[in-house]
Write a protein that holds these residues in place. Structure first.
Motif, PDB file in Angstrom:
ATOM      1  N   GLY A   6       0.749  -0.709  -0.343  1.00 50.39           N
ATOM      2  CA  GLY A   6      -0.077   0.004  -0.038  1.00 50.39           C
ATOM      3  C   GLY A   6       0.961   1.313  -0.091  1.00 50.39           C
ATOM      4  N   VAL A   7       1.750   0.836   0.982  1.00 45.57           N
ATOM      5  CA  VAL A   7       2.361   1.659   1.265  1.00 45.57           C
ATOM      6  C   VAL A   7       3.129   2.343  -0.826  1.00 45.57           C
ATOM      7  CG1 VAL A   7       5.108   2.811   2.043  1.00 45.57           C
ATOM      8  CG2 VAL A   7       3.226   2.009   3.225  1.00 45.57           C
ATOM      9  N   LYS A   8       4.163   1.396  -1.012  1.00 46.64           N
ATOM     10  CA  LYS A   8       4.841   1.870  -2.651  1.00 46.64           C
ATOM     11  C   LYS A   8       3.555   1.600  -3.029  1.00 46.64           C
ATOM     12  CE  LYS A   8       7.937   0.319  -5.487  1.00 46.64           C
ATOM     13  NZ  LYS A   8       9.038   1.695  -5.520  1.00 46.64           N
ATOM     14  N   ALA A   9       2.500   1.369  -3.648  1.00 48.04           N
ATOM     15  CA  ALA A   9       1.603   2.084  -4.515  1.00 48.04           C
ATOM     16  C   ALA A   9       1.188   3.246  -4.516  1.00 48.04           C
ATOM     17  CB  ALA A   9       0.139   1.536  -4.564  1.00 48.04           C
ATOM     18  N   LYS A  10       1.233   4.202  -3.340  1.00 50.42           N
ATOM     19  CA  LYS A  10       0.623   5.668  -3.127  1.00 50.42           C
ATOM     20  C   LYS A  10       2.467   6.209  -3.517  1.00 50.42           C
ATOM     21  CE  LYS A  10       0.052   5.203   1.772  1.00 50.42           C
ATOM     22  NZ  LYS A  10      -0.397   6.092   2.382  1.00 50.42           N
ATOM     23  N   GLU A  11       3.775   5.728  -3.022  1.00 48.16           N
ATOM     24  CA  GLU A  11       4.543   7.061  -3.752  1.00 48.16           C
ATOM     25  C   GLU A  11       4.405   6.636  -4.653  1.00 48.16           C
ATOM     26  OE1 GLU A  11       8.334   3.804  -2.456  1.00 48.16           O
ATOM     27  OE2 GLU A  11       7.623   5.628  -0.155  1.00 48.16           O
ATOM     28  N   ILE A  42      -6.973  -0.730   2.804  1.00 48.51           N
ATOM     29  CA  ILE A  42      -6.136  -0.275   3.429  1.00 48.51           C
ATOM     30  C   ILE A  42      -5.854   1.379   3.645  1.00 48.51           C
ATOM     31  CG2 ILE A  42      -3.683  -0.763   3.308  1.00 48.51           C
ATOM     32  CD1 ILE A  42      -3.269  -2.695   1.954  1.00 48.51           C
ATOM     33  N   VAL A  43      -6.071   2.178   2.857  1.00 50.02           N
ATOM     34  CA  VAL A  43      -5.876   3.690   2.901  1.00 50.02           C
ATOM     35  C   VAL A  43      -7.049   3.866   3.139  1.00 50.02           C
ATOM     36  CG1 VAL A  43      -5.199   5.430   1.537  1.00 50.02           C
ATOM     37  CG2 VAL A  43      -4.297   3.353   0.756  1.00 50.02           C
ATOM     38  N   GLY A  44      -8.337   3.446   3.220  1.00 48.30           N
ATOM     39  CA  GLY A  44      -9.828   4.474   3.559  1.00 48.30           C
ATOM     40  C   GLY A  44      -9.875   4.791   2.116  1.00 48.30           C
TER      41      GLY A  44
END
Length: 82
Positions: A6-11, A42-44
């Motif tokens: 999820g962090v990688k996707a947001k980056e 995950i992110v909302g």
């Protein structure tokens, strides 16, 4: 999708020119729909809404995300001094 994915996707949404379909493929998803469902879990918020808010420099309210403490907000990474 794990927290780190999820962090990688947001980056990737913040710093690349890839669209959501391309990002999901890079992360190993065969279905954009499955990727989008997990991202929202995950992110909302949905990936398209995340990108829209980031591009407009609006805070991303993730109050409905079970992983975020009540009353907290997530600010796009690029807004932090660095």
């Amino acid at each position: 999708m794990s927290f780190s994915a999820g962090v990688k996707a947001k980056e990737m949404m913040l710093y690349s020119e890839l669209n959501i379909t391309q990002i999901s493929e890079v992360l190993g998803f065969q279905s954009i729909h499955y990727f989008s469902r997990l991202f929202k879990k995950i992110v909302g918020i949905a990936p398209t809404e995340y990108i829209s808010r980031v591009k407009d420099n609006r805070p991303i309210n993730v109050l409905h995300n079970a992983n975020t403490p009540k009353g907290e907000f997530e600010i796009p990474l690029r807004d932090f001094p660095g």
